[in-house]
Design a protein around this motif. Structure first.
Motif, PDB file in Angstrom:
ATOM      1  N   GLN A  31       0.839  -1.206   0.000  1.00 12.80           N
ATOM      2  CA  GLN A  31       0.000   0.000   0.000  1.00 12.80           C
ATOM      3  C   GLN A  31       0.867   1.247   0.000  1.00 12.80           C
ATOM      4  N   GLY A  32       1.529   1.503  -1.099  1.00 11.34           N
ATOM      5  CA  GLY A  32       2.290   2.742  -1.183  1.00 11.34           C
ATOM      6  C   GLY A  32       3.640   2.655  -0.504  1.00 11.34           C
ATOM      7  N   SER A  33       4.188   3.831  -0.243  1.00  4.60           N
ATOM      8  CA  SER A  33       5.521   3.875   0.347  1.00  4.60           C
ATOM      9  C   SER A  33       5.526   4.787   1.556  1.00  4.60           C
ATOM     10  N   SER A  61       6.102  10.156   7.340  1.00  6.19           N
ATOM     11  CA  SER A  61       5.081  10.341   6.307  1.00  6.19           C
ATOM     12  C   SER A  61       3.697   9.888   6.770  1.00  6.19           C
ATOM     13  N   GLU A  62       3.625   9.102   7.851  1.00  2.00           N
ATOM     14  CA  GLU A  62       2.304   8.715   8.385  1.00  2.00           C
ATOM     15  C   GLU A  62       1.588   9.917   8.978  1.00  2.00           C
ATOM     16  N   PRO A  64       2.050  13.567   8.070  1.00  2.00           N
ATOM     17  CA  PRO A  64       2.795  14.529   7.248  1.00  2.00           C
ATOM     18  C   PRO A  64       2.770  15.966   7.744  1.00  2.00           C
ATOM     19  N   ALA A  79       5.100  18.878  17.242  1.00  3.61           N
ATOM     20  CA  ALA A  79       4.750  20.210  16.743  1.00  3.61           C
ATOM     21  C   ALA A  79       4.292  20.092  15.299  1.00  3.61           C
ATOM     22  N   ASP A  80       3.797  21.203  14.752  1.00  3.43           N
ATOM     23  CA  ASP A  80       3.411  21.136  13.338  1.00  3.43           C
ATOM     24  C   ASP A  80       4.611  21.438  12.449  1.00  3.43           C
ATOM     25  N   ARG A 108       5.229   0.049   2.142  1.00  4.32           N
ATOM     26  CA  ARG A 108       4.277  -0.124   3.230  1.00  4.32           C
ATOM     27  C   ARG A 108       3.367  -1.299   2.884  1.00  4.32           C
ATOM     28  N   ARG A 110       0.095  -3.957   4.124  1.00  2.79           N
ATOM     29  CA  ARG A 110      -1.026  -4.101   5.028  1.00  2.79           C
ATOM     30  C   ARG A 110      -1.396  -5.585   5.061  1.00  2.79           C
TER      31      ARG A 110
ATOM     32  N   MET B   1      -6.865   1.599   5.007  1.00  2.00           N
ATOM     33  CA  MET B   1      -5.950   2.672   5.425  1.00  2.00           C
ATOM     34  C   MET B   1      -5.025   3.037   4.279  1.00  2.00           C
ATOM     35  N   GLU B   2      -5.346   4.131   3.626  1.00  2.00           N
ATOM     36  CA  GLU B   2      -4.545   4.565   2.494  1.00  2.00           C
ATOM     37  C   GLU B   2      -3.212   5.111   2.965  1.00  2.00           C
ATOM     38  N   ALA B   3      -2.181   4.929   2.152  1.00  2.00           N
ATOM     39  CA  ALA B   3      -0.890   5.496   2.517  1.00  2.00           C
ATOM     40  C   ALA B   3      -0.948   7.003   2.309  1.00  2.00           C
ATOM     41  N   PRO B   4      -0.506   7.775   3.287  1.00  2.00           N
ATOM     42  CA  PRO B   4      -0.491   9.228   3.068  1.00  2.00           C
ATOM     43  C   PRO B   4       0.579   9.562   2.026  1.00  2.00           C
ATOM     44  N   VAL B   6       3.815  10.702   0.169  1.00  2.00           N
ATOM     45  CA  VAL B   6       5.186  10.910   0.655  1.00  2.00           C
ATOM     46  C   VAL B   6       5.764  12.076  -0.129  1.00  2.00           C
ATOM     47  N   VAL B   8       8.395  15.536   0.151  1.00  2.00           N
ATOM     48  CA  VAL B   8       9.386  16.235   0.964  1.00  2.00           C
ATOM     49  C   VAL B   8       9.183  17.720   0.725  1.00  2.00           C
ATOM     50  N   ALA B 109       2.227  25.118  16.234  1.00  2.00           N
ATOM     51  CA  ALA B 109       1.377  24.488  17.248  1.00  2.00           C
ATOM     52  C   ALA B 109       2.233  23.411  17.902  1.00  2.00           C
TER      53      ALA B 109
END
Lengths: 186, 190
Positions: A31-33, A61-62, A64, A79-80, A108, A110, B1-4, B6, B8, B109
């Motif tokens: 499921q993606g990276s 990245s979980e 972001p 923090a943000d 990643r 699942r 659950m989708e991967a967010p 990635v 930079v 924040a």
């Protein structure tokens, strides 16, 4: 999160491929990276005359939009993303050790309620090792699901499975927090 | 659950150059009701909101130059909300006809471990105060009418004493460009 030794006679990439194959054979779905990176800062001026502790700033990245900042053996701040901008403003007080930036990138997977991330750890573009992160998603109390997680990890990692990380051992009934994840990563 | 995704994000561009445009004034306590009434008419139509915040100002003394100042603010009326950390740069000197104060600002924040974390970084708390009042909005602008109170016992926000017999009014806008828009809005409120 655990470190996986590179298979004998094989390269880092080959070992990662073996792990991917094992997971796919189990029935896990890619499921993606993902990417986790860690930058190191050190204070330029001495505060108390003692050697300054290092400050680690991590991105996952979980999550972001977040930034995790951690002092070695010290407090952790969630923090943000603007925290990075603040560190740029603080550059005369905290220097970024650019050569020490560590990144972990990979795929990643699942598998039912488990989330498995197999990543190659690199520092200055050279591969240093392999890390595997396993998350049992339905449970937020690490002490309750450690045995299950360990058994699952043994099914594809074999004997190289770690013991319960010390940060969780200290509070087996406590709730899992992103700061704990960061702690185990450093 | 989708991967967010990635991605930079480079630390350049918009966020590093956010500017705060601020106009401040004060009114005596007796004039508060009349000011609030006026603001309700001028600002966006929304339920009037009050706030009670605790702000701590931290300094980091470097080897040379002025100390680095950070302002950490938390809500006393919403104790579970994250802390708000703010860096404000030196005011820009330039256009003398512009009444607003313009300075670089960075807003972050942060979690509740902020005070301990700042101490670990070497920051020391210089002073703290409690601010309570009303908040209004007009487009991108935030308008606040604040009463500042001194904290008598460090760390105890229950025991406070009002600093003056007036309220501080401020109109603030944060943006990366279009200063004309902010200044125009400020002028309207004056």
């Amino acid at each position: 999160v655990c470190q996986v030794p590179v298979a004998e006679g094989k390269s880092v990439q080959q070992t990662v491929d073996i792990l991917h194959k094992k997971l796919e054979q189990l029935g896990a779905v890619k499921q993606g990276s993902f990417c986790v990176d860690c930058e190191t800062y050190h204070a330029t001026g001495s505060v108390t005359g003692q050697p300054n502790k290092l400050l680690y700033v991590m991105h996952n990245s979980e999550t972001p939009l977040s930034c995790l900042a951690l002092f070695e053996g010290g407090p952790c701040l969630v923090a943000d993303a603007n925290f990075d901008v603040l560190m740029v403003k603080l550059k005369s007080h905290f220097q970024n050790a650019k050569g020490h930036k560590v990144e972990c990138r990979g795929s990643r997977y699942r598998y039912c309620d488990f989330l498995i991330k197999v990543g190659t750890v690199t520092m200055s573009s050279s591969a240093r090792g392999i890390s595997v992160e396993v998350e049992y998603c339905p449970c937020v109390v690490p002490g309750d699901c450690w045995n299950l997680t360990k058994e699952f990890m043994q099914s594809f990692l074999g004997p190289s499975v770690p013991e319960l990380p010390s940060v969780f051992a200290a509070k087996p009934e406590g709730l899992f927090a992103p700061a704990d994840c960061v702690d185990t990563m450093t | 659950m989708e991967a967010p995704p990635v991605t930079v994000m480079p630390v350049t561009g918009g966020t590093i150059n956010m500017m705060e445009y601020l106009l401040q004034g004060s009114v005596l306590d007796q004039a508060l009701e009349s000011l609030l009434h006026r603001l309700r008419g001028l600002c966006d139509n929304m339920e009037p909101e009050t706030f009670t915040d605790h702000e701590l100002v931290y300094l980091l003394k470097g080897q040379q130059g002025n100390p680095f100042i950070l302002r950490a603010r938390r809500s006393l009326s919403h104790p579970t909300s994250p802390w708000h950390l703010r860096y404000l740069g030196q005011p820009e000197v330039g256009d003398k006809s512009r009444h607003s104060l313009v300075r670089n600002c960075v807003d972050v924040a942060a979690s509740h471990s902020l005070p301990e974390f700042l101490n670990e970084m070497g920051f020391r708390m210089d002073h703290e105060f409690v601010a309570n009042g009303h908040i209004f909005r007009k487009g991108a602008m935030k308008i606040v009418v604040t009463k500042l109170s001194r904290i008598l016992v460090p760390g105890n926000t229950e025991n406070t004493e009002r600093l003056s017999l007036s309220y501080l009014g401020g109109a603030e806008c944060v943006g990366s460009c279009r200063p004309g828009h902010c200044v125009g809005g400020h002028a309207q409120l004056c």
